[in-house]
Every structure is written in structure tokens, then in C-alpha cells.
Scaffold this active site. Structure first.
Site, PDB file in Angstrom:
ATOM      1  N   SER A  86      -4.588   4.921   5.295  1.00 18.13           N
ATOM      2  CA  SER A  86      -3.756   4.241   6.158  1.00 18.13           C
ATOM      3  C   SER A  86      -3.526   4.008   7.669  1.00 18.13           C
ATOM      4  O   SER A  86      -3.939   4.822   7.906  1.00 18.13           O
ATOM      5  CB  SER A  86      -2.178   4.491   5.457  1.00 18.13           C
ATOM      6  OG  SER A  86      -1.372   4.394   6.155  1.00 18.13           O
ATOM      7  N   LYS A  96      -2.812  -6.310   2.969  1.00 22.91           N
ATOM      8  CA  LYS A  96      -3.793  -6.827   3.150  1.00 22.91           C
ATOM      9  C   LYS A  96      -3.367  -8.553   2.680  1.00 22.91           C
ATOM     10  O   LYS A  96      -4.623  -9.530   2.939  1.00 22.91           O
ATOM     11  CB  LYS A  96      -3.968  -6.494   1.181  1.00 22.91           C
ATOM     12  CG  LYS A  96      -4.112  -5.107   1.014  1.00 22.91           C
ATOM     13  CD  LYS A  96      -5.820  -4.818   1.730  1.00 22.91           C
ATOM     14  CE  LYS A  96      -6.098  -3.319   2.450  1.00 22.91           C
ATOM     15  NZ  LYS A  96      -4.649  -1.961   2.724  1.00 22.91           N
ATOM     16  N   ASP A 109       0.832  -1.190  -0.414  1.00 26.54           N
ATOM     17  CA  ASP A 109       0.139  -0.107  -0.122  1.00 26.54           C
ATOM     18  C   ASP A 109       0.292   1.154   0.142  1.00 26.54           C
ATOM     19  O   ASP A 109       0.165   2.382  -0.766  1.00 26.54           O
ATOM     20  CB  ASP A 109      -0.785  -0.192   1.401  1.00 26.54           C
ATOM     21  CG  ASP A 109      -2.115  -0.684   1.074  1.00 26.54           C
ATOM     22  OD1 ASP A 109      -2.112  -1.497   0.191  1.00 26.54           O
ATOM     23  OD2 ASP A 109      -3.083  -1.532   1.819  1.00 26.54           O
TER      24      ASP A 109
END
Length: 651
Positions: free
Chosen positions: A536, A163, A119
Site C-alpha cells: 500500500s 485503482k 484496497d
């Protein structure tokens, strides 16, 4: 230079044989095996021998090791091909250590992989449109890999980041009748001189505002990931997911946040392999571990750590996979009002200890000792260690490991462990407040999320309440918003509104590029963000995300105009809040204005949103949406499809 498509300069390439001698020995088959076992089992042994496994040792118990490993490492650790991030770069070493332990015990280890994105790498790019959707895809792949080895007796899942780790937990949680153990992939270290991986993502914005030189940016950026493996040094989504996995009982005690590449990290993998074999021998399966009690413990521990708001998406998904009731926003609010935050870590503060120091201070079990004394845990919940949580904590409290690691933190870093993981009384005295708040209002009738601890204390009132009213600055894409910040078009007092970035618009992208830039700019604490996207886990500031319904689903955020006055109130003590459009006379007038307005004409999904993510957005929407964990609820999806078919037939 002409490209030689069929180079013939190396004579060795023509040394090609059509037959080989084949493996030595013979398969340990019996008449009963040949008569009763499926052909797949028999052919599997043929392939095992073909890969070089000693044929005489086939027939032992088989265990599957799944991983998010990425990249290609040489034997000395140098890169041959890079992974997407440090978090999965070294986890192959954990797999190797676990596999050797299984093999030494007479078992047969198998290994399979499904790597994961970063990310941080995709912030501000179209790669973020695949980020959250990837989680469901990876969980599906992991489940398919598990089912595709029918002879496995148990599964060891090795993962670490934003993830991949939630996807792994979803896959393991779905294996109700198999023993499964989660091995968290650990964390990277801070540079001896430099910045952490969260702050380093702001070098572009800080350079644009003249805060750092290009030379400084270049040097700082080179050193931020000081060691080659492990998740980020802050308590973002990756680290929080590790904490939650251990709190669920899926990981061994004191395994979350271990330093990647260290002996204690490899030891965790070996002990996890032994625990998996012991679970299988005792007939303990995942459904014995994942219960309502363990889910409660995970939510309590999340609150105590002040974890990432992204776990509000991931923990319900894990619960759904386990067949448990998914926690709601009301459940999260109840837990966060009940549980004190007692961990002082990046990015929450106040002293901002990195994750490795949280590990050395005692990590999850140390925090749980305080939570147990406060009567906040379900201590009879079973763990993969083979004993209850209460027994794990009893052993931790008197362990040599605990004493020595806490001493290392004090001696090497001059940090008192009790300043990292505090008692509730000391945490209260130092002003540590609970983390997650769910503002509602005429702009978020179905709710929103803010990490209230991330609001700069200097803009919070003495009563613990953050109050802000400012003009809306509307953006429909993150690149446009970050350009406005860099160009100086966002001023102190503004409310930056980013819409069409929810699941239907942009795959519910993270917007850390915005929040991090504002954190490290002098005026940033005077700016708030309101968006239907997410943040985030390391985001800071007055950032309200998950605004529901999203703009493209008809949410009132999609009716806002530039210059509209937005009022935000967040009570960090009572964990209540609101986000409203206000008129000259207040909230009620703002509600009337919204009711009379039509949606903006420029609302649209991002043209770069891939079809894969569009399908994901539609499926998760009918499965409970983001508040339900952004999962695929098969029964709900099939019901909607059936209803659509009936309408088509009658139409």
C-alpha cells in the site's frame, strides 16, 4: 413466516399503462441532418427527448462526464446504499456541479459510471486478488463508454482512489484526439480526536498484542474517517495519483487533495468544466497535454512529494496509453537521485501532516515553485488550464487564493505552511531523504522496490545506510503471515519472506495488513519484509516488494528455506540497495547456494485466484510485466499468440 412471492396488497401496483403522451415539442432536424447523419445520431436525439431534455435545445455540443461514483446518497447526504469507500461516495456532487456548469453554458452533459473497489476494505482478503487487475478492466470500460458516445466533444473524468483514478487517467490518456480534463475527487478529513485511516487498519494486531482494549478499538475505528467523502488522509496511492494527475497537466492547478464536500472542492469541478469547453473551442486535445515533458514533470513531482511506490505501476501504464515511452526502473532511480523530497506528509514524516494540510499549504503548485527554482521542471509543458505550467505557477505565486489558504492553515491549525512544503535547503537540513530505491541482488536479479523514507530512522546508520542480516521466515500466504505476527511467532531480527503473491500467484496483492501491523508493534522496526507482492502507498518499514522475477516465474525468492540468512542493504542517501541470500562467507556463497538449489515443491498459485486475474497476469506478463506498468500491449500479446499458433501447427 411464509414469503409472499407475488404480493398483491398494494392496489397501486396494478395501475399500469401501455402508452404515454411522450415529450412535448419536436426535434430540431433539418433535411441535411436527415440525409447525412448516421441513424445512431438521430435515435440518440429521440432518447435525449425521452429522458426529458428540452428537444428544442438538442444539437448543442455534447460533453461526457465519467466517474467512479459509488453508493446511493439521499438528498441530505445520508446513505441509502453504501459505496465501497468514502473516496467515491460524494463525487456525484462534483459531477452535478460540472454538469450544471456545462448546461448553463449551453452544452449538453452526459454522465456514465464505473465504480471502484477499496484496497483498504480488501486487505487480507481474497478481494485483493482483483485489485490491480481491476484497474485495466476499468480503463477498458471507461474507454468503451467514451467511444460509445460518438457525439461527445470532450470528456471530464472524476475519480479519486487507488485503482479508479489510475484507470481514469489511463482512459483519458488514450483519447489522443479529444480534449479531456481530470477532476480529482479530493480527500477526507482527520478526526478531531482519533487516528488516521492508515493507522486504524492495525487495530486487530495491536489488540492481539495487548496494546489497546476492545473498547478503544471500537471507538477509534468509528471515528477514523471523520468526513463522509474523499480519499485517505495520508499520501498513499490515492493521494499520490491525484498529485501525479495534476503534475501531468491533466488537472487544473491546485486541484489535487482538495477537501471533499467543501465549496472549494465544488468550485474545482465547475472550473474544470469551463476548462474543458475552452479546450474544445481552441482545438486542444489530450495529446497536446500528455508529452514526454509532462511525464518528466509527473515523475519529478512524485519524487518531491515522496509518493506511493504503486505509481511505479500506474504512471508507465498512463504513458503507454498516451503513446509515450514507458519510464523504466532506471528512469525512476535517476529522477529520485536528482530530486529532493520537500513535502512532509503522512506516512513519510518527519512531522506527518495529513493531505488536507498539504493542500492548504499550497499542494502541487507550491511544491512546483521550489522545483522550478531548482531547474527541475519542464515549464513549457501545456496544461488543461489552457496555459503552460510556467504560467500556472506564475499566477499561483501571486494569487489571493494561495495567500488566504496558507493563512487558514496557520490560523486554524497553528501549522506553518513552510513546515509542510519545505524549500530543498530546509528539507535537507531536517533530514528529509528521497523516497524510492530499487534494490537488486541474488534474490531480486530483475529488481525490487523499497520506499526508503519509510524505514524507521532509529535502525538506519549515521551514514544513512540501513543494514540488516537476519533469518528468513517463509510464508506462502498473507493470512499465514499475519497470524504469525499476531501469535508472536515473528521476532525482532527476523526477515519475513512472503512468496507466491506476485501477479501469477495472487494478482500481486497489497500486503498493508503486514506492514501496518509491524509499524505499530514495538519490535516491528526490527523486522524486514521481502515479497514478490506489492505494498500500500501508506506502508512503512523496511519493506522490499515487487521482487522480480516472482516465485512462480522461477525467481530465486522461490528457492529460499526457513532460516536462510538474508542480507539487506539500503543506502537512503545514494538510493542504492541490495537484497541477497548470504552464506557463512558472504554473498558469493549465497549465490552458489541458490544456483545449486531447486525451486520449493510447495510453490503454487493461490487456489482462490479468479480466472479473470489469471488471464490478466498472463497478458500483462507478455506486455512488459509489472515494471512495464502491468498493461496490455496489444502488439506484444498478438505476437505471442501468433507464435504459439505456429508452434501448434508445426508440432
Amino acid at each position: 413466516m411464509k414469503l409472499m412471492l407475488f404480493d398483491a396488497s398494494d392496489p397501486l401496483i396494478f395501475d399500469v399503462r401501455s402508452r404515454a403522451a411522450g415529450p412535448a415539442g419536436s426535434l430540431p432536424l433539418t433535411a441535411a441532418i436527415l440525409r447525412e447523419r448516421p441513424s445512431g445520431d438521430l435515435f440518440g436525439w429521440t432518447q435525449d427527448a425521452g429522458m426529458g431534455w428540452d428537444a428544442s435545445k438538442l444539437g448543442a455540443k455534447e460533453f461526457l462526464i465519467l466517474s467512479t461514483h459509488g453508493g446511493i446518497r439521499a438528498a441530505d447526504g445520508t446513505p441509502i446504499a453504501l459505496g465501497y469507500h468514502t473516496g467515491h461516495w460524494e463525487v456525484g456532487l462534483l459531477m452535478e456541479a460540472a454538469a450544471k456548469e456545462l448546461k448553463a453554458a449551453g452544452a449538453i452533459p452526459f454522465a456514465a459510471y464505473c465504480t471502484d473497489p477499496c484496497d483498504g476494505r480488501t486487505q487480507g482478503t481474497t478481494g485483493m486478488f482483483d485489485s490491480l487487475a481491476y484497474r485495466n478492466d476499468a480503463a477498458t470500460v471507461f474507454r468503451r463508454l467514451i467511444r460509445s458516445l460518438p457525439t461527445r466533444k470532450g470528456v471530464l473524468g472524476v475519480a479519486t482512489c487507488d485503482k479508479g483514478l489510475p484507470a481514469m487517467m489511463m482512459a483519458l490518456a488514450a483519447m489522443h484526439d479529444l480534449p479531456c480534463v481530470l477532476v480529482p475527487g479530493g480527500v477526507t478529513l482527520l478526526p478531531e480526536e482519533g487516528e488516521d485511516a492508515g493507522r486504524i487498519q492495525t487495530i486487530g494486531a495491536r489488540f492481539a498484542h495487548g496494546q489497546i482494549t476492545i473498547e478503544q478499538a471500537s471507538e477509534l475505528g468509528c471515528r477514523a474517517c471523520a468526513s463522509p467523502g474523499g480519499g485517505c488522509q495520508f499520501l498513499g496511492t490515492a493521494a499520490t495519483a491525484q498529485v501525479v494527475g495534476e503534475a501531468l497537466g491533466l488537472s487544473l492547478g491546485h486541484s489535487a487533495l482538495a477537501p471533499s464536500g467543501h465549496p472549494i472542492w465544488l468550485d474545482m469541478a465547475r472550473r474544470s468544466a469551463r476548462a474543458l469547453m475552452e479546450m474544445e473551442a481552441r482545438g486542444v486535445t489530450t495529446k497536446d497535454i500528455l508529452t514526454d515533458a509532462s511525464l518528466h514533470n509527473a515523475m519529478v513531482t512524485h519524487a518531491a512529494f515522496g509518493g506511493s511506490t504503486n505509481l511505479i505501476l500506474h504512471l508507465p501504464a498512463i504513458a503507454h496509453a498516451a503513446g509515450l515511452r514507458r519510464p523504466t526502473a532506471q528512469d525512476w532511480a535517476r529522477i529520485n537521485r536528482m530530486v529532493p523530497r520537500i513535502v512532509d506528509a503522512l506516512p513519510n514524516g518527519p512531522r506527518h501532516h495529513p493531505t488536507i494540510q498539504v493542500f492548504l499549504a499550497g499542494g502541487v503548485p507550491e511544491a512546483m515553485l521550489h522545483l522550478r527554482r531548482a531547474g527541475l521542471l519542464e515549464t513549457k509543458a501545456l496544461t488543461v488550464s489552457g496555459v503552460t505550467l510556467g504560467e500556472v505557477l506564475d499566477q499561483w505565486e501571486t494569487s489571493e487564493r494561495r495567500a488566504k489558504l496558507r493563512a487558514v492553515l496557520k490560523e486554524r491549525d497553528s501549522v506553518d505552511p513552510d513546515d509542510v512544503i519545505l524549500s530543498p535547503e530546509e528539507a535537507s537540513r531536517r533530514g528529509l531523504t528521497a523516497t524510492v530505491c530499487f534494490p537488486h541482488g541474488n534474490l531480486a536479479p530483475e529488481g525490487s522496490v523499497i520506499k526508503s523514507t519509510s524505514i524507521d530512522p532509529s535502525v538506519v546508520g549515521v551514514d544513512g545506510v540501513y543494514r540488516k542480516t537476519g533469518p528468513a521466515r517463509i510464508f506462502l500466504s498473507e493470512p499465514a503471515a499475519i497470524a504469525a505476527i499476531k501469535d508472536g511467532r515473528i521476532k525482532a531480527g527476523d526477515v519475513l519472506v512472503l512468496m507466491c503473491r506476485g501477479p501469477m500467484g495472487a494478482g500481486m496483492e497489497e500486503t498493508y495488513q503486514l506492514t501496518s501491523a509491524l509499524r505499530y508493534l514495538p519490535f516491528g522496526k526490527e523486522v524486514a519484509i521481502v515479497t514478490d507482492a506489492r505494498f500500500s502507498g501508506v506502508s512503512t518499514g523496511a519493506c522490499i516488494g515487487h521482487v522480480s522475477p516472482e516465485a512462480l516465474a522461477g525467481g530465486p525468492i522461490g528457492k529460499l528455506r526457513d532460516g536462510d540468512m538474508i542480507e539487506i542493504v539500503v543506502d537512503r542517501v545514494k538510493l542504492s540497495g541490495s537484497v541477497n541470500l548470504v552464506g557463512p562467507t558472504g554473498v558469493e556463497e549465497g549465490s552458489r547456494i541458490l544456483a545449486s538449489r531447486s525451486m520449493r515443491e510447495d510453490l503454487k498459485r493461490d487456489p482462490a485466484l479468479p480466472d479473470d486475474s489469471r488471464i490478466w497476469a498472463a497478458l500483462q506478463d507478455v506486455s512488459g510485466g509489472t515494471w512495464g506498468g502491468a498493461v496490455y500491449d496489444v502488439d506484444a500479446i498478438l505476437e505471442v499468440i501468433a507464435a504459439g499458433k505456429r508452434v501448434q501447427k508445426t508440432g
